[in-house]
Design a protein around this motif. Structure first.
Motif, PDB file in Angstrom:
ATOM      1  N   TYR A 156     -53.370  -1.935 -15.709  1.00  0.00           N
ATOM      2  CA  TYR A 156     -53.302  -2.127 -14.255  1.00  0.00           C
ATOM      3  C   TYR A 156     -54.605  -2.691 -13.689  1.00  0.00           C
ATOM      4  CZ  TYR A 156     -48.630  -0.721 -12.972  1.00  0.00           C
ATOM      5  OH  TYR A 156     -47.283  -0.694 -12.799  1.00  0.00           O
ATOM      6  N   ALA A 157     -55.742  -2.306 -14.272  1.00  0.00           N
ATOM      7  CA  ALA A 157     -57.008  -2.890 -13.805  1.00  0.00           C
ATOM      8  C   ALA A 157     -56.928  -4.403 -13.977  1.00  0.00           C
ATOM      9  CB  ALA A 157     -58.182  -2.311 -14.588  1.00  0.00           C
ATOM     10  N   SER A 158     -56.470  -4.837 -15.141  1.00  0.00           N
ATOM     11  CA  SER A 158     -56.354  -6.271 -15.400  1.00  0.00           C
ATOM     12  C   SER A 158     -55.312  -6.908 -14.481  1.00  0.00           C
ATOM     13  CB  SER A 158     -55.979  -6.519 -16.855  1.00  0.00           C
ATOM     14  OG  SER A 158     -57.109  -6.307 -17.671  1.00  0.00           O
ATOM     15  N   ALA A 159     -54.155  -6.263 -14.375  1.00  0.00           N
ATOM     16  CA  ALA A 159     -53.065  -6.839 -13.580  1.00  0.00           C
ATOM     17  C   ALA A 159     -53.463  -6.966 -12.116  1.00  0.00           C
ATOM     18  CB  ALA A 159     -51.821  -5.964 -13.720  1.00  0.00           C
ATOM     19  N   VAL A 160     -53.978  -5.889 -11.534  1.00  0.00           N
ATOM     20  CA  VAL A 160     -54.300  -5.888 -10.105  1.00  0.00           C
ATOM     21  C   VAL A 160     -55.447  -6.845  -9.811  1.00  0.00           C
ATOM     22  CG1 VAL A 160     -55.185  -4.481  -8.200  1.00  0.00           C
ATOM     23  CG2 VAL A 160     -53.438  -3.553  -9.738  1.00  0.00           C
ATOM     24  N   LEU A 161     -56.503  -6.764 -10.593  1.00  0.00           N
ATOM     25  CA  LEU A 161     -57.692  -7.566 -10.281  1.00  0.00           C
ATOM     26  C   LEU A 161     -57.450  -9.063 -10.486  1.00  0.00           C
ATOM     27  CD1 LEU A 161     -60.486  -5.248 -11.707  1.00  0.00           C
ATOM     28  CD2 LEU A 161     -59.883  -5.645  -9.321  1.00  0.00           C
ATOM     29  N   THR A 162     -56.615  -9.426 -11.466  1.00  0.00           N
ATOM     30  CA  THR A 162     -56.381 -10.865 -11.665  1.00  0.00           C
ATOM     31  C   THR A 162     -55.344 -11.410 -10.687  1.00  0.00           C
ATOM     32  OG1 THR A 162     -54.781 -10.371 -13.407  1.00  0.00           O
ATOM     33  CG2 THR A 162     -57.025 -10.915 -14.107  1.00  0.00           C
ATOM     34  N   THR A 163     -54.278 -10.653 -10.402  1.00  0.00           N
ATOM     35  CA  THR A 163     -53.250 -11.206  -9.512  1.00  0.00           C
ATOM     36  C   THR A 163     -53.652 -11.101  -8.042  1.00  0.00           C
ATOM     37  OG1 THR A 163     -52.070  -9.110  -9.454  1.00  0.00           O
ATOM     38  CG2 THR A 163     -51.329 -10.709 -11.075  1.00  0.00           C
ATOM     39  N   ARG A 164     -54.199  -9.968  -7.645  1.00  0.00           N
ATOM     40  CA  ARG A 164     -54.483  -9.790  -6.218  1.00  0.00           C
ATOM     41  C   ARG A 164     -55.835 -10.349  -5.805  1.00  0.00           C
ATOM     42  NH1 ARG A 164     -50.542  -6.852  -3.892  1.00  0.00           N
ATOM     43  NH2 ARG A 164     -49.481  -5.316  -5.211  1.00  0.00           N
ATOM     44  N   TYR A 165     -56.799 -10.282  -6.725  1.00  0.00           N
ATOM     45  CA  TYR A 165     -58.154 -10.706  -6.342  1.00  0.00           C
ATOM     46  C   TYR A 165     -58.622 -11.936  -7.107  1.00  0.00           C
ATOM     47  CZ  TYR A 165     -57.957  -6.164  -4.156  1.00  0.00           C
ATOM     48  OH  TYR A 165     -57.562  -5.089  -3.399  1.00  0.00           O
ATOM     49  N   GLY A 166     -57.763 -12.464  -7.971  1.00  0.00           N
ATOM     50  CA  GLY A 166     -58.095 -13.690  -8.684  1.00  0.00           C
ATOM     51  C   GLY A 166     -59.317 -13.582  -9.588  1.00  0.00           C
ATOM     52  N   LEU A 167     -59.601 -12.375 -10.049  1.00  0.00           N
ATOM     53  CA  LEU A 167     -60.770 -12.182 -10.905  1.00  0.00           C
ATOM     54  C   LEU A 167     -60.527 -12.799 -12.286  1.00  0.00           C
ATOM     55  CD1 LEU A 167     -63.319 -10.556 -10.063  1.00  0.00           C
ATOM     56  CD2 LEU A 167     -62.486  -8.711 -11.529  1.00  0.00           C
ATOM     57  N   ASN A 168     -61.614 -13.236 -12.925  1.00  0.00           N
ATOM     58  CA  ASN A 168     -61.540 -13.705 -14.304  1.00  0.00           C
ATOM     59  C   ASN A 168     -61.000 -12.575 -15.201  1.00  0.00           C
ATOM     60  OD1 ASN A 168     -62.730 -13.670 -17.082  1.00  0.00           O
ATOM     61  ND2 ASN A 168     -63.378 -15.724 -16.470  1.00  0.00           N
ATOM     62  N   PRO A 169     -60.023 -12.882 -16.085  1.00  0.00           N
ATOM     63  CA  PRO A 169     -59.409 -11.828 -16.911  1.00  0.00           C
ATOM     64  C   PRO A 169     -60.415 -10.998 -17.714  1.00  0.00           C
ATOM     65  CG  PRO A 169     -58.159 -13.855 -17.109  1.00  0.00           C
ATOM     66  CD  PRO A 169     -59.369 -14.188 -16.284  1.00  0.00           C
ATOM     67  N   TRP A 170     -61.486 -11.634 -18.166  1.00  0.00           N
ATOM     68  CA  TRP A 170     -62.461 -10.874 -18.960  1.00  0.00           C
ATOM     69  C   TRP A 170     -63.243  -9.915 -18.086  1.00  0.00           C
ATOM     70  CZ3 TRP A 170     -62.007 -10.482 -23.947  1.00  0.00           C
ATOM     71  CH2 TRP A 170     -61.323 -11.493 -24.633  1.00  0.00           C
ATOM     72  N   THR A 177     -56.921  -2.288 -25.099  1.00  0.00           N
ATOM     73  CA  THR A 177     -55.627  -2.766 -25.569  1.00  0.00           C
ATOM     74  C   THR A 177     -54.653  -2.912 -24.400  1.00  0.00           C
ATOM     75  OG1 THR A 177     -56.099  -1.468 -27.537  1.00  0.00           O
ATOM     76  CG2 THR A 177     -53.900  -2.389 -27.369  1.00  0.00           C
ATOM     77  N   GLY A 178     -54.755  -1.995 -23.428  1.00  0.00           N
ATOM     78  CA  GLY A 178     -53.906  -2.072 -22.245  1.00  0.00           C
ATOM     79  C   GLY A 178     -54.144  -3.353 -21.459  1.00  0.00           C
ATOM     80  N   SER A 179     -55.415  -3.730 -21.310  1.00  0.00           N
ATOM     81  CA  SER A 179     -55.734  -4.973 -20.601  1.00  0.00           C
ATOM     82  C   SER A 179     -55.115  -6.171 -21.302  1.00  0.00           C
ATOM     83  CB  SER A 179     -57.255  -5.154 -20.528  1.00  0.00           C
ATOM     84  OG  SER A 179     -57.812  -4.227 -19.632  1.00  0.00           O
ATOM     85  N   LEU A 180     -55.277  -6.233 -22.621  1.00  0.00           N
ATOM     86  CA  LEU A 180     -54.711  -7.355 -23.372  1.00  0.00           C
ATOM     87  C   LEU A 180     -53.189  -7.352 -23.268  1.00  0.00           C
ATOM     88  CD1 LEU A 180     -56.941  -7.309 -26.583  1.00  0.00           C
ATOM     89  CD2 LEU A 180     -57.149  -8.762 -24.575  1.00  0.00           C
ATOM     90  N   PHE A 181     -52.607  -6.157 -23.324  1.00  0.00           N
ATOM     91  CA  PHE A 181     -51.158  -6.000 -23.217  1.00  0.00           C
ATOM     92  C   PHE A 181     -50.650  -6.594 -21.900  1.00  0.00           C
ATOM     93  CE2 PHE A 181     -47.670  -3.213 -21.649  1.00  0.00           C
ATOM     94  CZ  PHE A 181     -46.715  -3.450 -22.632  1.00  0.00           C
TER      95      PHE A 181
END
Lengths: 250, 319
Positions: free
Chosen positions: B67-81, B219-223
């Protein structure tokens, strides 16, 4: 070396140790005897930090170790064995003793998981120390056996080997001869004497009077948590209070 | 290098499979899922099998990372890494905060506490819908790139997860023959004796819990990026139980036990279509039968039997 003053510990209504004071001198074998329930194991558990005393102080080499957590007391140089064995049954004999070297080494999770060169060197050293300790306790040929396959007498010596591997200055032995036959007891006496001669002070709890009187420099008799007598083995054996406590008042 | 022969064997199989079965659904899709499960099971095994603790809430860390990856990349456009890094920081803080109080507990109590933690995180994911998208989840998670390569095909994920899986397995195998690995086994064997040998057991338990949580979160982020969609269903209580079943099925304390358990439970549903309807029941039945009939686990029992037979064979030849 170890000075205990005014130590007390109760469990509910039972006073396991009351106002106990004594001093263990460096280089001696100091034995604590007494009938079952006299508070001997409670005393060991307080010295090694498993129990917190209600009152009193424990000084080791002039510094206060009362109520420190067990791993800090171990780090000061106090090791012990357990009356009801606490062997790591999920490991081999050698690995059990290698755990004893924990305090003499320092590599952490990441270093170990990445197997840094420093770790490989440390591992070689640990194996060497562990094999030495096994050798001393006559377990060298059992190194790769799983600990749960060892007979009882060997498990007792394995606990001593594991404790020795930590290079302690004071070693607490909780009934090392309990359940051993005569020849095994004689071997145990030699082993304990050897440990003392190598410069490790020994605090011994034991029921086997032959063993205690044969190897001890000082003997302390506990009865219902109180000091009954203290002195050389001869003095204690001839003390009328001790004779009364052990044989009854007739 | 005999110690790592199993590891190199697995790496060889991993490298060979895509060439032996090109474009095979079971290799690229199910295989990648299986590898994700292997990473999670090996990470959980550090805490459960090595240190002898129990966690019924590990899916929560998988969820925090995803969810950290999902929320930050979709809502805030953050770099996935960066989002992945943020997930790790969040997991670190959460696991650090709960580890000391929770790890004072033992056995059933620890199981209940971790179970409660997992449920809280799951409820948060469902209820905080303005952030997490609620029960519907979040879709449109952008692909992440590994250097110049944008990870958006099954094969690319196969290699990425394969690499992470091998790294995790190597981490676990190396740890098992190191000072801290032995400290974990010692805590498993007798916590009292471990303490009197100088092991700071509260600290060591907390450290292994955090390490296990961090691998799970990563692993969750990559998932999340691999699926490009997350929903709370993937991070609920049942997934935690599934992970525990994988570890127990293969054999607690054995790294390859966790590998075997995870692979079996990833492929089984594919071959037993009936499995889907009775999934929960079948997991329960597996867990129960293993506990009763093979408490040391499938892999450990079979490997032990094989090595005894081999040793007996050698013995006979010598005579």
């Amino acid at each position: 070396m170890l000075r205990v003053t005014g130590l007390s510990k109760g469990f509910g209504g039972v006073q396991a140790i009351s106002d106990l004071s004594f001093e263990v001198r460096e280089g001696e074998i100091f034995s604590v005897i007494g009938p079952n329930g006299a508070g001997k194991t409670t005393l060991f558990n307080m010295i090694t930090g498993l129990y917190v005393p209600d009152r009193g102080k424990i000084l080791f080499e002039e510094s206060d170790i009362t109520a420190l957590p067990p791993y800090e007391i171990a780090a000061r140089g106090i090791a012990r064995t357990f009356q009801n064995l606490q062997i790591f049954l999920n490991m081999t004999t050698l690995e059990n003793v290698m755990v004893g070297c924990h305090l003499r080494t320092s590599s952490g999770f990441i270093a170990g998981a990445l197997r840094l060169p420093k770790v490989a060197r440390e591992e070689r050293k640990v194996r060497e120390w562990a094999r030495e300790a096994l050798e001393r306790c006559g377990l060298a040929d059992q190194a790769d056996a799983t600990a749960d396959s060892l007979p009882y007498g060997m498990m007792k010596r394995l606990e001593i080997a594991r404790a020795l591997a930590s290079a302690p200055r004071l070693l607490l032995l909780d009934e090392p001869a309990a359940g051993l036959n005569d020849s095994e007891t004689a071997e145990m006496a030699e082993l304990i004497k050897g440990i003392c001669e190598s410069g490790v002070t020994v605090l011994l709890v034991e029921h086997n009077m032959g063993l205690v009187m044969g190897i001890s420099h000082q003997v302390l008799v506990l009865n219902y948590g109180e000091l009954l007598a203290k002195g050389s083995p001869e003095d204690v054996q001839n003390d009328p209070k001790v004779i009364a406590a052990y044989l009854g008042n007739g | 290098m005999r110690r790592l022969s199993g590891f190199f064997g697995l790496a060889a199989v991993l490298a060979a499979l895509p060439f032996l079965f090109p474009d095979n659904y079971y290799v690229t899709v199910v295989g990648t899922t299986a590898m994700i499960h292997v990473i999670l099971a090996v990470a959980l095994n550090l805490f459960m099998g090595y240190a002898g603790q129990i966690s019924l809430g590990h899916a929560a860390f998988f969820g925090i990372g995803a969810y950290a990856s999902a929320v930050l990349t979709t809502r805030y456009g953050l770099n996935p890494w960066l989002a992945l890094g943020a997930g790790l920081v969040a997991t670190y803080l959460v696991s650090l905060a709960i580890s000391r109080p929770i790890l004072r507990l033992k056995g059933h109590y620890l199981a209940m506490a971790t179970l409660g933690f997992g449920i809280i995180v799951h409820i948060f994911l469902v209820q905080a819908d303005t952030v997490t998208g609620g029960p519907d989840g979040l879709s449109g998670i952008p692909p992440m790139s590994l250097g110049p390569v944008v990870l958006d095909t099954d094969m690319e994920w196969y290699w990425t997860m394969g690499g992470l899986m091998l790294a995790t397995i190597l981490f676990s195998l190396n740890l098992s023959v190191s000072r801290m690995g032995r400290a974990l086994f010692a805590i498993h064997g007798s916590e009292v004796a471990a303490q009197t040998m100088g092991i700071d057991t509260p600290k060591v338990k907390s450290q292994v819990f955090i390490i296990s949580a961090l691998i799970t979160s990563l692993t969750g982020s990559l998932f999340a990026h691999q699926q490009s969609f997350v929903s709370p269903d993937s991070f609920g209580f049942f997934f935690s139980v599934e992970l525990v079943t994988m570890v127990v099925l293969g054999g607690m304390g054995s790294t390859f036990g966790a590998v075997v358990g995870a692979v079996l439970l990833s492929f089984l549903p594919e071959f037993l279509t009936v499995f889907e309807d009775y999934e929960v029941m079948i997991y329960g039945a597996i867990l129960m039968s293993i506990m009763i009939f093979l408490p040391s686990g499938l892999f450990v029992a079979v490997a032990g039997f094989a090595s005894r037979r081999l040793a007996a064979g050698r013995e006979r030849r010598r005579c």
